[in-house]
Design an enzyme around this catalytic site. Structure first.
Site, PDB file in Angstrom:
ATOM      1  N   PHE A 131      15.112  68.456 103.139  1.00 57.61           N
ATOM      2  CA  PHE A 131      14.205  69.167 102.230  1.00 57.61           C
ATOM      3  C   PHE A 131      13.487  70.245 103.035  1.00 57.61           C
ATOM      4  CE2 PHE A 131      13.237  65.583  98.926  1.00 57.61           C
ATOM      5  CZ  PHE A 131      14.501  65.733  98.408  1.00 57.61           C
TER       6      PHE A 131
ATOM      7  N   HIS B 124      20.061  56.223 102.718  1.00 58.00           N
ATOM      8  CA  HIS B 124      19.625  57.448 103.391  1.00 58.00           C
ATOM      9  C   HIS B 124      18.398  57.149 104.256  1.00 58.00           C
ATOM     10  CE1 HIS B 124      18.806  61.411 104.429  1.00 58.00           C
ATOM     11  NE2 HIS B 124      18.689  61.995 103.255  1.00 58.00           N
TER      12      HIS B 124
ATOM     13  N   GLU C 237      27.862  70.584  99.518  1.00 60.85           N
ATOM     14  CA  GLU C 237      28.409  70.317 100.850  1.00 60.85           C
ATOM     15  C   GLU C 237      29.944  70.374 100.840  1.00 60.85           C
ATOM     16  OE1 GLU C 237      27.165  66.635 102.653  1.00 60.85           O
ATOM     17  OE2 GLU C 237      27.803  67.277 104.651  1.00 60.85           O
TER      18      GLU C 237
ATOM     19  N   CYS D 272      15.141  65.267 106.488  1.00 59.81           N
ATOM     20  CA  CYS D 272      16.316  64.417 106.714  1.00 59.81           C
ATOM     21  C   CYS D 272      17.208  64.949 107.820  1.00 59.81           C
ATOM     22  CB  CYS D 272      17.066  64.262 105.408  1.00 59.81           C
ATOM     23  SG  CYS D 272      15.938  63.655 104.136  1.00 59.81           S
TER      24      CYS D 272
ATOM     25  N   LYS E 148      26.400  57.043 104.339  1.00 61.31           N
ATOM     26  CA  LYS E 148      25.222  56.713 103.515  1.00 61.31           C
ATOM     27  C   LYS E 148      25.607  55.838 102.331  1.00 61.31           C
ATOM     28  CE  LYS E 148      22.248  60.659 104.617  1.00 61.31           C
ATOM     29  NZ  LYS E 148      23.154  61.603 105.334  1.00 61.31           N
TER      30      LYS E 148
ATOM     31  N   HIS F 265      26.581  64.895 105.249  1.00 61.42           N
ATOM     32  CA  HIS F 265      25.241  64.503 104.818  1.00 61.42           C
ATOM     33  C   HIS F 265      25.377  63.622 103.574  1.00 61.42           C
ATOM     34  CE1 HIS F 265      20.968  64.610 104.753  1.00 61.42           C
ATOM     35  NE2 HIS F 265      20.915  65.134 103.552  1.00 61.42           N
TER      36      HIS F 265
END
Lengths: 417, 78
Positions: free
Chosen positions: A403, A342, A316, A165, A337, A305
């Protein structure tokens, strides 16, 4: 030799809330959700039956059918947004030094639909391999940048970053580095993803990464809300034209902003879970600030994010407080998002565009779908819940985490006119 | 027109995106119809699928025009 300066001179977007940059911004500033029931396949038996799909797109309006059928949707999306960005930048391809024009694209997965279709055909056959000769070139993630270089005749460096991502942000930072080192004058960068497929949804469902709020798709992506239950899978693409400042000035280009820093770090912790104290996130934001040679107090807006997962949002937000200290409470923070879902490897591209448009308009796009405060988060953090907020933005930072523990952040600064 | 011939023409029109009028018996896939080597491989595979036969590589190499494909298929499809 001092680094050259790098600016953004063209944008292209294809998103679940708008198929051009302008439509995308209209959706962002109005707080529109792009989520709805999955139309691309029958999702009846899937835990999650909704996603943020691109809507109303007629690929053949942009790419002749004969060419389009040799491309996976993720590569088609790449071409569509790159065309918009190249046009927006007003590039005259006959006047560029094409050996110093490159393409550095990002995709987390590549041609997933192509892979599924081809393997399914084989698996349901009699064992005779009848793979299409275009199977591999359609599927491999780098086909997107290859196609773009062919389309525009760019002879400079050309590849695709695959860092889940964070792929698009990774790509932009690579392009940024090549340009500031003087190795390229111009680059098409960004990312594209088309993973709303049976394997995509099924695979992320198996990880328990997706929201399963099937009774209310449009409120499912709710970053930083107490009842967030996972991310909503999105698809689409974003393209940015990165250009050396003097090169852009010499041709009288419109300049959106300057890319002043890129941060890079690794969690070195777990293949899918974020570091619980946000170690990688702290390091990547610090690295970006350091690269940009600015202090935390210079930042006005963070496009986080913020995927709407229980762990990710917490780590975060914790990291932002650690890096920004008291200034964390003066910042505007938002997760777009909440509207787009996403876009995986394309997320960093459309979120960079969100930052640039936010700077241009002096409007912070909201984190929609906030219903219930989560006491985990300091109430002084301004997540720009539910409605856009007016705010002059000089400097914006965009985070993307993937990831594998890949973390990349970029920082943009508005040029003084 | 034979059934085989009309099916061959339809496959070529579909896969190569050419007009039916261009698909003459003399037309070469690569020289006249814009196919590259991968397109040609795909065409052979489509013929195999459509007519449920297997065309060995050494035979496939000799199929470079529309007419050669039609002739081969008329001789080999049962």
């Amino acid at each position: 030799m001092p680094f050259k300066r790098v600016v953004i001179t063209g944008l292209g977007a294809l998103t679940p809330i708008g198929n051009t940059v302008q439509e995308f911004w209209n959706g962002l500033s109005a707080g529109v959700s792009g989520a709805g029931p999955i139309t691309k396949f029958n999702a009846e038996k899937f835990r999650t039956k909704f996603a943020c799909e691109v809507k109303g797109l007629d690929v053949n309006q942009f790419i002749p059918r004969q060419d389009a059928r040799k491309m996976d949707p993720f590569a088609q999306y790449a071409l569509i947004v790159a065309d918009e960005a190249v046009k927006d930048a007003g590039l005259d391809l006959t006047k560029l030094d094409l050996t110093k024009a490159g393409v550095i694209w990002g995709s987390g997965i590549g041609g997933l639909k192509t892979f599924e279709d081809e393997v399914k055909t084989y698996a349901t056959g009699d064992g005779t391999p009848r793979y299409n000769p275009f199977f591999i070139p359609k599927m491999i993630a780098d086909s997107a940048s290859g196609m773009l270089s062919i389309r525009y005749g760019f002879y400079g460096v050309n590849y695709v970053t695959v860092s889940a991502c964070a792929s698009a942000t990774n790509a932009m930072i690579d392009a940024f580095n090549f340009i500031r080192l003087g190795r390229l004058n111009i680059a098409i960068s960004g990312g594209s993803e088309a993973a709303v497929t049976e394997a995509g949804v099924g695979g992320f469902n198996a990880l328990r990464a997706l929201s399963e709020r099937n009774d209310s798709p449009e409120t499912a992506s709710r970053p930083f809300d107490k009842d967030r239950d996972g991310f909503v899978l999105g698809e689409g693409a974003g393209a940015l034209i990165l250009e050396e400042y003097e090169h852009a000035k010499a041709r009288g280009a419109k300049i959106y902003a300057e890319l002043i820093g890129g941060g890079m770090s690794s969690d070195a912790y777990h293949i899918t879970a974020p570091h619980p104290e946000g170690l990688g996130a702290v390091n990547v934001m610090k690295d970006a600030l350091n690269d940009a040679q600015i202090g935390p107090e210079d930042v006005d807006y963070i496009n986080v994010h913020g995927t709407s997962t229980p762990l990710g949002d917490f780590s975060e937000a914790t990291a932002i407080e650690k890096v920004f200290g008291e200034h964390a409470y003066n910042l505007n923070i938002s997760s777009t998002k909440s509207m787009t879902g996403h876009l995986l490897g394309a997320a960093g591209a459309i979120e960079a565009i969100a930052c640039l448009m936010a700077m241009h308009h002096g409007v912070v796009p909201p984190t929609i779908n906030h219903f219930t405060d989560d006491e985990q988060f300091n109430p002084n953090l301004n997540f720009t819940f539910n409605e856009a907020q007016k705010r002059p933005i000089s400097i914006a930072l965009s985070n993307t985490f993937g990831f594998g523990g890949h973390n990349f952040s970029v920082i943009f600064r508005k040029l003084e006119s | 027109m034979s059934d085989i011939k009309s099916k061959v023409i339809a496959i070529i029109v579909e896969k190569l995106g050419v007009e039916e009028s261009e698909v003459t018996m003399e037309a070469s896939f690569t020289n006249d119809l814009g196919a590259d080597s991968l397109d040609t491989v795909e065409l052979i595979m489509e013929f195999e699928k459509e007519f449920n036969i297997s065309i060995p590589d050494d035979q496939a190499e000799n199929i470079g025009t529309v007419g050669q494909a039609v002739t081969y298929l008329e001789e080999n499809v049962k």
